[in-house]
Design an enzyme around this catalytic site. Sequence first.
Site, mmCIF file in Angstrom:
data_model
loop_
_atom_site.group_PDB
_atom_site.id
_atom_site.type_symbol
_atom_site.label_atom_id
_atom_site.label_comp_id
_atom_site.label_asym_id
_atom_site.label_seq_id
_atom_site.Cartn_x
_atom_site.Cartn_y
_atom_site.Cartn_z
ATOM 1 N N HIS A 22 58.316 33.286 75.863
ATOM 2 C CA HIS A 22 59.474 34.170 75.732
ATOM 3 C C HIS A 22 60.126 34.363 77.083
ATOM 4 C CE1 HIS A 22 61.990 37.386 74.142
ATOM 5 N NE2 HIS A 22 61.777 38.003 75.285
ATOM 6 N N ASP B 133 62.023 48.159 65.913
ATOM 7 C CA ASP B 133 62.645 47.703 67.155
ATOM 8 C C ASP B 133 64.139 47.469 66.959
ATOM 9 O OD1 ASP B 133 62.697 46.583 69.918
ATOM 10 O OD2 ASP B 133 63.285 44.795 68.814
ATOM 11 N N ARG C 290 69.205 52.554 71.608
ATOM 12 C CA ARG C 290 69.096 52.555 73.077
ATOM 13 C C ARG C 290 70.377 52.042 73.713
ATOM 14 N NH1 ARG C 290 64.407 48.745 73.815
ATOM 15 N NH2 ARG C 290 64.928 48.892 76.012
ATOM 16 N N SER D 262 59.326 46.703 73.182
ATOM 17 C CA SER D 262 60.298 46.011 72.335
ATOM 18 C C SER D 262 59.999 44.507 72.299
ATOM 19 C CB SER D 262 61.706 46.267 72.884
ATOM 20 O OG SER D 262 62.650 45.391 72.337
ATOM 21 N N LYS E 164 57.790 42.190 69.091
ATOM 22 C CA LYS E 164 58.358 41.031 68.389
ATOM 23 C C LYS E 164 57.459 39.806 68.532
ATOM 24 C CE LYS E 164 62.306 42.025 70.330
ATOM 25 N NZ LYS E 164 63.615 42.501 70.711
#
Length: 433
Positions: free
Chosen positions: A82, A161, A168, A183, A187
């Site tokens: 990621h 999320d 947010r 967050s 995921k």
Amino acid sequence: MRMIDIIEKKRDGYELTTEEIQFFIKGYTDGTIPDYQASALLMAIYFQGMNHRERKDLTMSMVHSGDQVDLSKIEGIKVDKHSTGGVGDTTTLVLGPLVASVGVPVAKMSGRGLGHTGGTIDKLESFPGFHVELTKDEFIQLVNEQKIAVVGQSGNLTPADKKLYALRDVTGTVNSIPLIASSIMSKKIAAGADCIVLDVKVGSGAFMKNVADAKELAETMVEIGNSVGRKTMAVISDMDQPLGFAIGNALEVKEAIATLKGTGPQDLTELCLTLGSQMVYLAKKAESVDEARQMLISAIQSGKALEKMKSFITSQGGDATCIDDLEKLPQAKYKIELPAKASGWIEKMMADKIGLAAMQLGAGRETKESKIDLAVGIVLNKKVGDPIEQGESILTIYSNSENIEEVKNLLYHSIKISHSKISPPPLIHEIIS
Ligand code: URA
Ligand code: CA
């Protein structure tokens, strides 16, 4: 339990219990806790922070707010990568085929992009016919046969999320390390991988503008992953200037092909080898990170990595002959050079502004509904630290419109030329495991 008590407790700097965190996430997801109370708690977390146990509880509550992907039918150790987001970040396109070619299963769930360029799926759609509409069984079968498949996001992953991130975004609470870490990690954990390699970006084109903050975010995410049984490593890499040369969908596909052939940009190649060797090591296909790196270099040199790209594209319906005949990929009508206004050394190429310029050309989506143009974008001819002569081309704009004065202006404002020599910035700041 009452939400008002939880808000006041965090406002005053106390630690929330596991039950309080679960109550908040469950209530906010099902709509019984209103936005205004959730906003107040987010702001309290923004100022007071969270300790490790709270961050882990927040992450796992978000994981449990929706479905979790079961990858257990895929043989081997599944490693996911990621990136916290950057401009012209072509690593996924290179890393997928590269690590798959040495036997690491890549089961990639991906999305479409919002902002400077498309996401991985948009980029892959530069191959005519390529599609990501696979059933769960087809996806698993493809990963077992090919070691790599990419599927569109489906199911109801981490709905907490999704709601919280949107909230947010409009309440000034995006830039909080516990909130970003939970967050992202929720995921990744819900997506089912056994191990996670994180590329945490730092610089003008990233969430984290300095190395100390990036390091704290990376350490927080590594700690969360490891504490819930997902082996996690992180690399902190530079995003002050775009990665590689290409920014734009088909242009990045070409850059990925070059990198898999061993002729790609030096920074992109180095980052892919660094992240890839961690993936291979975590998947237990090598005894050490160094051995893993050697395996990846060999896969590039022997042509095995490029062959894997071809079989992967073919297996999802794409025209892999584009890989040998790049002219078959989407082509822009105009190629326009941006000449330097002075001689010297390139001091800055601000990734965020260059990303914005690429979006204005049509390479990225301004809103979720915008259509993107796969052919357009920017190719840098120079990078920070390179010498340049007045009149020499700094970069090439690939456009389907001739009227691009605004884009050119934005690009001139994103580039700074110095009269004195500038040394190139470091690419990799730190590795955390
Ligand atoms: N990316 C995410 O997915 N979440 C954040 O909070 C920030 C970046
Ligand atoms: Ca690039």
